[in-house]
Write a protein that holds these residues in place. Structure first.
Motif, PDB file in Angstrom:
ATOM      1  N   THR A   1       2.522   5.828   3.784  1.00  0.00           N
ATOM      2  CA  THR A   1       2.428   4.394   3.504  1.00  0.00           C
ATOM      3  C   THR A   1       3.617   3.935   2.673  1.00  0.00           C
ATOM      4  O   THR A   1       4.189   2.871   2.926  1.00  0.00           O
ATOM      5  CB  THR A   1       1.105   4.081   2.767  1.00  0.00           C
ATOM      6  N   THR A   2       4.013   4.751   1.710  1.00  0.00           N
ATOM      7  CA  THR A   2       5.160   4.415   0.859  1.00  0.00           C
ATOM      8  C   THR A   2       6.442   4.341   1.681  1.00  0.00           C
ATOM      9  O   THR A   2       7.253   3.432   1.506  1.00  0.00           O
ATOM     10  CB  THR A   2       5.312   5.456  -0.271  1.00  0.00           C
ATOM     11  N   VAL A   3       6.630   5.292   2.593  1.00  0.00           N
ATOM     12  CA  VAL A   3       7.835   5.307   3.433  1.00  0.00           C
ATOM     13  C   VAL A   3       7.916   4.037   4.277  1.00  0.00           C
ATOM     14  O   VAL A   3       8.987   3.456   4.456  1.00  0.00           O
ATOM     15  CB  VAL A   3       7.863   6.561   4.337  1.00  0.00           C
ATOM     16  N   LEU A   4       6.779   3.583   4.778  1.00  0.00           N
ATOM     17  CA  LEU A   4       6.760   2.418   5.673  1.00  0.00           C
ATOM     18  C   LEU A   4       6.764   1.082   4.938  1.00  0.00           C
ATOM     19  O   LEU A   4       7.035   0.048   5.547  1.00  0.00           O
ATOM     20  CB  LEU A   4       5.535   2.490   6.588  1.00  0.00           C
ATOM     21  N   ASP A   5       6.480   1.098   3.642  1.00  0.00           N
ATOM     22  CA  ASP A   5       6.386  -0.134   2.858  1.00  0.00           C
ATOM     23  C   ASP A   5       7.785  -0.661   2.526  1.00  0.00           C
ATOM     24  O   ASP A   5       8.476  -0.145   1.648  1.00  0.00           O
ATOM     25  CB  ASP A   5       5.604   0.128   1.575  1.00  0.00           C
TER      26      ASP A   5
ATOM     27  N   GLN B   1       8.834  -1.523  -1.119  1.00  0.00           N
ATOM     28  CA  GLN B   1       9.187  -0.470  -2.072  1.00  0.00           C
ATOM     29  C   GLN B   1      10.706  -0.345  -2.160  1.00  0.00           C
ATOM     30  O   GLN B   1      11.416  -0.638  -1.207  1.00  0.00           O
ATOM     31  CB  GLN B   1       8.620   0.885  -1.621  1.00  0.00           C
ATOM     32  N   GLU B   2      11.187   0.094  -3.310  1.00  0.00           N
ATOM     33  CA  GLU B   2      12.611   0.354  -3.459  1.00  0.00           C
ATOM     34  C   GLU B   2      13.004   1.490  -2.516  1.00  0.00           C
ATOM     35  O   GLU B   2      12.205   2.398  -2.254  1.00  0.00           O
ATOM     36  CB  GLU B   2      12.936   0.763  -4.900  1.00  0.00           C
ATOM     37  N   GLN B   3      14.213   1.461  -2.010  1.00  0.00           N
ATOM     38  CA  GLN B   3      14.687   2.481  -1.077  1.00  0.00           C
ATOM     39  C   GLN B   3      14.625   3.874  -1.703  1.00  0.00           C
ATOM     40  O   GLN B   3      14.282   4.847  -1.043  1.00  0.00           O
ATOM     41  CB  GLN B   3      16.118   2.160  -0.616  1.00  0.00           C
ATOM     42  N   PHE B   4      14.928   3.952  -2.996  1.00  0.00           N
ATOM     43  CA  PHE B   4      14.885   5.225  -3.704  1.00  0.00           C
ATOM     44  C   PHE B   4      13.482   5.840  -3.647  1.00  0.00           C
ATOM     45  O   PHE B   4      13.319   7.029  -3.377  1.00  0.00           O
ATOM     46  CB  PHE B   4      15.317   5.024  -5.169  1.00  0.00           C
TER      47      PHE B   4
ATOM     48  N   LEU C   1      12.294   9.257  -1.725  1.00  0.00           N
ATOM     49  CA  LEU C   1      11.571  10.343  -2.394  1.00  0.00           C
ATOM     50  C   LEU C   1      10.309  10.718  -1.617  1.00  0.00           C
ATOM     51  O   LEU C   1      10.009  11.910  -1.434  1.00  0.00           O
ATOM     52  CB  LEU C   1      11.183   9.934  -3.814  1.00  0.00           C
ATOM     53  N   ALA C   2       9.583   9.715  -1.148  1.00  0.00           N
ATOM     54  CA  ALA C   2       8.359   9.979  -0.384  1.00  0.00           C
ATOM     55  C   ALA C   2       8.692  10.698   0.916  1.00  0.00           C
ATOM     56  O   ALA C   2       7.998  11.647   1.306  1.00  0.00           O
ATOM     57  CB  ALA C   2       7.628   8.659  -0.103  1.00  0.00           C
TER      58      ALA C   2
END
Length: 66
Positions: free
Chosen positions: A13-17, A20-23, A27-28
């Motif tokens: 979910t974090t990768v697709l959001d 969220q900041e690219q950093f 990391l995810a």
């Protein structure tokens, strides 16, 4: 509960959001790649063990037939 499944779902979910900041997304994604390697190593190790055990059993059975 399935904690690992929940953890992986949160990482995906974090990768697709896009908010969220690219950093953070990077990391995810890195963590998902690390988990993928760990899971693949586990599968490879256990599949090889199962294959070796099956071959050994087959060899024993063939020797008993003789």
């Amino acid at each position: 509960m399935n904690k690992l499944g929940s953890y992986i779902t949160k990482l995906m979910t974090t990768v697709l959001d896009l908010k969220q900041e690219q950093f953070v997304r990077d990391l995810a994604l890195s963590e998902l790649q690390r988990l993928n390697v760990d899971v693949n190593d586990f599968i490879r190790k256990n599949t090889k063990d199962d294959f070796d055990k099956a071959k050994e059993t087959e060899k024993k059975l063939l020797q008993e037939d003789k």
